[in-house]
Design an enzyme around this catalytic site. Structure first.
Site, PDB file in Angstrom:
ATOM      1  N   ASN A 185       0.723  -1.304   0.009  1.00 15.73           N
ATOM      2  CA  ASN A 185       0.000  -0.166   0.061  1.00 15.73           C
ATOM      3  C   ASN A 185       0.948   1.420  -0.058  1.00 15.73           C
ATOM      4  OD1 ASN A 185      -2.520   1.679   0.598  1.00 15.73           O
ATOM      5  ND2 ASN A 185      -1.090   2.186   2.449  1.00 15.73           N
ATOM      6  N   SER A 203      -4.159   3.147  -8.756  1.00 10.46           N
ATOM      7  CA  SER A 203      -4.761   4.223  -8.962  1.00 10.46           C
ATOM      8  C   SER A 203      -5.744   4.530  -9.924  1.00 10.46           C
ATOM      9  CB  SER A 203      -3.547   5.499  -8.663  1.00 10.46           C
ATOM     10  OG  SER A 203      -4.124   6.903  -8.737  1.00 10.46           O
ATOM     11  N   TYR A 233       4.142  10.567 -10.769  1.00 12.92           N
ATOM     12  CA  TYR A 233       3.202   9.799  -9.904  1.00 12.92           C
ATOM     13  C   TYR A 233       2.308   8.989 -10.809  1.00 12.92           C
ATOM     14  CZ  TYR A 233      -0.652   8.293  -6.754  1.00 12.92           C
ATOM     15  OH  TYR A 233      -1.353   7.827  -5.916  1.00 12.92           O
ATOM     16  N   LYS A 283       2.151   4.849 -11.229  1.00 11.97           N
ATOM     17  CA  LYS A 283       1.159   3.969 -11.013  1.00 11.97           C
ATOM     18  C   LYS A 283       1.048   2.895 -12.234  1.00 11.97           C
ATOM     19  CE  LYS A 283       0.322   4.826  -6.804  1.00 11.97           C
ATOM     20  NZ  LYS A 283       0.373   3.853  -5.767  1.00 11.97           N
ATOM     21  N   ALA A 329      -9.144  10.277  -2.741  1.00 15.59           N
ATOM     22  CA  ALA A 329      -9.758   9.863  -1.209  1.00 15.59           C
ATOM     23  C   ALA A 329      -9.210  10.997  -0.165  1.00 15.59           C
ATOM     24  CB  ALA A 329      -9.066   8.649  -1.076  1.00 15.59           C
ATOM     25  N   THR A 335      -7.137  11.936   2.181  1.00 15.01           N
ATOM     26  CA  THR A 335      -6.071  11.540   3.112  1.00 15.01           C
ATOM     27  C   THR A 335      -5.099  12.755   2.971  1.00 15.01           C
ATOM     28  OG1 THR A 335      -4.613  10.522   1.456  1.00 15.01           O
ATOM     29  CG2 THR A 335      -6.458   8.903   2.421  1.00 15.01           C
TER      30      THR A 335
HETATM   31  N1  LIG Z   1      -5.415   9.257  -1.296  1.00 20.50           N
HETATM   32  C1  LIG Z   1      -5.950   9.084  -2.568  1.00 20.50           C
HETATM   33  O1  LIG Z   1      -6.727   9.834  -3.227  1.00 20.50           O
HETATM   34  C2  LIG Z   1      -5.238   7.976  -3.439  1.00 20.50           C
HETATM   35  C3  LIG Z   1      -4.139   7.169  -3.046  1.00 20.50           C
HETATM   36  N2  LIG Z   1      -3.583   5.961  -3.896  1.00 20.50           N
HETATM   37  C4  LIG Z   1      -2.583   5.285  -3.397  1.00 20.50           C
HETATM   38  O2  LIG Z   1      -2.882   4.592  -2.020  1.00 20.50           O
HETATM   39  C5  LIG Z   1      -1.794   4.542  -1.418  1.00 20.50           C
HETATM   40  C6  LIG Z   1      -1.971   4.861   0.156  1.00 20.50           C
HETATM   41  O3  LIG Z   1      -2.290   6.396   0.052  1.00 20.50           O
HETATM   42  P1  LIG Z   1      -2.736   7.384   1.226  1.00 20.50           P
HETATM   43  O4  LIG Z   1      -3.157   6.808   2.270  1.00 20.50           O
HETATM   44  O5  LIG Z   1      -3.861   8.455   0.584  1.00 20.50           O
HETATM   45  O6  LIG Z   1      -1.359   8.064   1.432  1.00 20.50           O
HETATM   46  P2  LIG Z   1      -0.818   8.792   2.643  1.00 20.50           P
HETATM   47  O7  LIG Z   1       0.171   9.629   2.511  1.00 20.50           O
HETATM   48  O8  LIG Z   1      -2.003   9.385   3.601  1.00 20.50           O
HETATM   49  O9  LIG Z   1      -0.282   7.480   3.645  1.00 20.50           O
HETATM   50  C7  LIG Z   1       0.925   6.871   2.933  1.00 20.50           C
HETATM   51  C8  LIG Z   1       1.376   6.053   4.237  1.00 20.50           C
HETATM   52  O10 LIG Z   1       2.778   5.405   3.540  1.00 20.50           O
HETATM   53  C9  LIG Z   1       3.894   5.765   4.550  1.00 20.50           C
HETATM   54  N3  LIG Z   1       5.235   5.680   3.626  1.00 20.50           N
HETATM   55  C10 LIG Z   1       5.687   6.555   2.453  1.00 20.50           C
HETATM   56  N4  LIG Z   1       6.819   6.131   2.240  1.00 20.50           N
HETATM   57  C11 LIG Z   1       7.022   5.045   2.693  1.00 20.50           C
HETATM   58  C12 LIG Z   1       8.215   4.083   2.619  1.00 20.50           C
HETATM   59  N5  LIG Z   1       9.096   4.487   1.797  1.00 20.50           N
HETATM   60  N6  LIG Z   1       7.964   3.077   3.361  1.00 20.50           N
HETATM   61  C13 LIG Z   1       7.158   2.680   4.363  1.00 20.50           C
HETATM   62  N7  LIG Z   1       5.980   3.502   4.319  1.00 20.50           N
HETATM   63  C14 LIG Z   1       5.954   4.806   3.655  1.00 20.50           C
HETATM   64  C15 LIG Z   1       3.544   6.957   4.929  1.00 20.50           C
HETATM   65  O11 LIG Z   1       4.296   7.319   6.073  1.00 20.50           O
HETATM   66  C16 LIG Z   1       2.117   7.239   5.195  1.00 20.50           C
HETATM   67  O12 LIG Z   1       1.705   6.735   6.625  1.00 20.50           O
HETATM   68  C17 LIG Z   1      -0.617   5.033  -2.107  1.00 20.50           C
HETATM   69  O13 LIG Z   1       0.014   4.272  -2.729  1.00 20.50           O
HETATM   70  C18 LIG Z   1      -1.197   5.955  -2.966  1.00 20.50           C
HETATM   71  O14 LIG Z   1      -0.681   6.226  -4.016  1.00 20.50           O
HETATM   72  C19 LIG Z   1      -4.033   5.945  -5.068  1.00 20.50           C
HETATM   73  C20 LIG Z   1      -5.148   6.652  -5.523  1.00 20.50           C
HETATM   74  C21 LIG Z   1      -5.824   7.663  -4.861  1.00 20.50           C
HETATM   75  C1  LIG Z   2      -3.712  10.293  -5.546  1.00 15.97           C
HETATM   76  C2  LIG Z   2      -4.079   9.832  -6.611  1.00 15.97           C
HETATM   77  O1  LIG Z   2      -3.688   8.853  -6.914  1.00 15.97           O
HETATM   78  C3  LIG Z   2      -5.058  10.767  -7.211  1.00 15.97           C
HETATM   79  C4  LIG Z   2      -4.652  10.937  -8.708  1.00 15.97           C
HETATM   80  O2  LIG Z   2      -5.948  10.955  -7.033  1.00 15.97           O
END
Ligand SMILES: NC(=O)C1=CN([C@@H]2O[C@H](COP(=O)(O)OP(=O)(O)OC[C@H]3O[C@@H](n4cnc5c(N)ncnc54)[C@H](O)[C@@H]3O)[C@@H](O)[C@H]2O)C=CC1
Ligand SMILES: CC(=O)C(C)=O
EC number: 1.1.1.304
Length: 260
Positions: A89, A142, A155, A159, A188, A190
């Site tokens: 994740n 994503s 980014y 993905k 989302a 976050t």
């Molecule tokens: N928030 C959104 O709208 C979207 C998120 N995603 C993907 O979902 C996943 C989670 O996203 P969110 O929760 O929104 O992000 P976030 O930034 O809120 O949380 C990500 C977590 O990963 C940890 N992290 C970052 N680099 C790291 C590393 N090198 N090793 C271990 N942990 C690490 C951070 O400390 C954080 O706790 C990501 O892969 C993101 O690309 C995909 C599409 C949309």
């Molecule tokens: C953070 C992410 O994947 C987007 C484009 O919303």
């Protein structure tokens, strides 16, 4: 159906989508190893899991380091006895106009989002093969892995690469009854989107804080932004036996934003 005695790892689960996924799997009876690079946040999150009585532990590590990922799997197996589900994740964003993208941004984003997913998948797959068990690998892709967005070039490229590796790993690991799938969230709320909004607003004087998030969310057909539990609902399914006949798929969970 009960999933008691199954063991899951969720990377980047101190907060955001990863935490919601880990909480859901723990609620469903999985023993869960939560994991993050942010030790303080991870310690607080582990306490929440313990307060809920969940069988859980925490591992501080960096997904971009192959040795950390191997140690994560090894420590989990030592603690809980086996591994059944590995959720890649953890991920980071990068928000830059294409013309200004620098080498360090490319390197960091690929290191974490792509190398991290490859190393996690390899470490988990080796354990599943050793156990002679079916295993499930579930990757964070994503909408940006299906479509490509301005200001999110690096980014989006990472993905798209995650989606490619999901397909290849699924093809190569199927003979071991290991499935590899990905979830593709949309917009989302976050910390990641707080940062994306901040950067997009900085680069466009006509925008005020929150406007970039609003603009992206306004295009969602179901009329609201995504909640971490919307993502957990899909990962819950992908981690369950109900998804046993699905592999190599990157499934959109975006409320109707990208259509493939
Ligand atoms: N928030 C959104 O709208 C979207 C998120 N995603 C993907 O979902 C996943 C989670 O996203 P969110 O929760 O929104 O992000 P976030 O930034 O809120 O949380 C990500 C977590 O990963 C940890 N992290 C970052 N680099 C790291 C590393 N090198 N090793 C271990 N942990 C690490 C951070 O400390 C954080 O706790 C990501 O892969 C993101 O690309 C995909 C599409 C949309
Ligand atoms: C953070 C992410 O994947 C987007 C484009 O919303």
């Amino acid at each position: 159906m009960s999933t008691i005695n199954k063991v899951a790892i969720v990377t980047g689960s101190a907060g955001g989508l990863g935490k919601a996924i880990a909480l859901r799997l723990a609620h469903n009876g999985f023993s869960v190893m939560i994991h993050d690079i942010n030790k303080d946040a991870l310690t607080k999150t582990l306490q929440e899991f313990k307060d809920k009585g969940y069988d859980s532990d925490a591992f501080v590590g960096d997904v971009s380091k192959k040795s950390d990922q191997e140690k994560l799997v090894q420590t989990t197996v030592e603690k809980f006895g086996r591994l059944d589900v590995f959720v890649n994740n953890a991920g980071i964003e990068a928000v830059t106009p294409f013309i200004d993208i620098e080498e360090d941004e490319l390197k960091k984003c690929f290191d974490i989002n792509v190398f991290g997913t490859v190393f996690g998948t390899q470490a988990a797959a080796k354990q599943f093969i050793k156990q002679h068990s079916k295993g499930k690998i579930i990757n964070a892709c994503s909408i940006a892995g299906q479509e490509s967005y301005t200001m999110l070039g690096t980014y989006s490229a990472t993905k798209h690469a995650v989606r490619a590796f999901t397909q290849v790993a699924a093809k190569e690991l199927a003979k071991h009854q290991i499935t590899v799938n990905a979830y593709c969230p949309g917009v989302a709320k976050t910390k990641m989107w707080d940062r994306i909004d901040e950067e997009m607003v900085k680069s466009d004087p006509s925008l005020k804080p929150g406007d970039a998030f609003k603009k992206y969310s306004s295009e969602i057909a179901l009329g609201r932004y995504e909640k971490p539990d919307d993502v957990a609902n899909l990962v819950d399914f992908l981690a369950s036996s109900k998804s046993d006949y699905i592999t190599g798929q990157a499934i959109l969970v975006d409320g109707g934003l990208v259509y493939r």
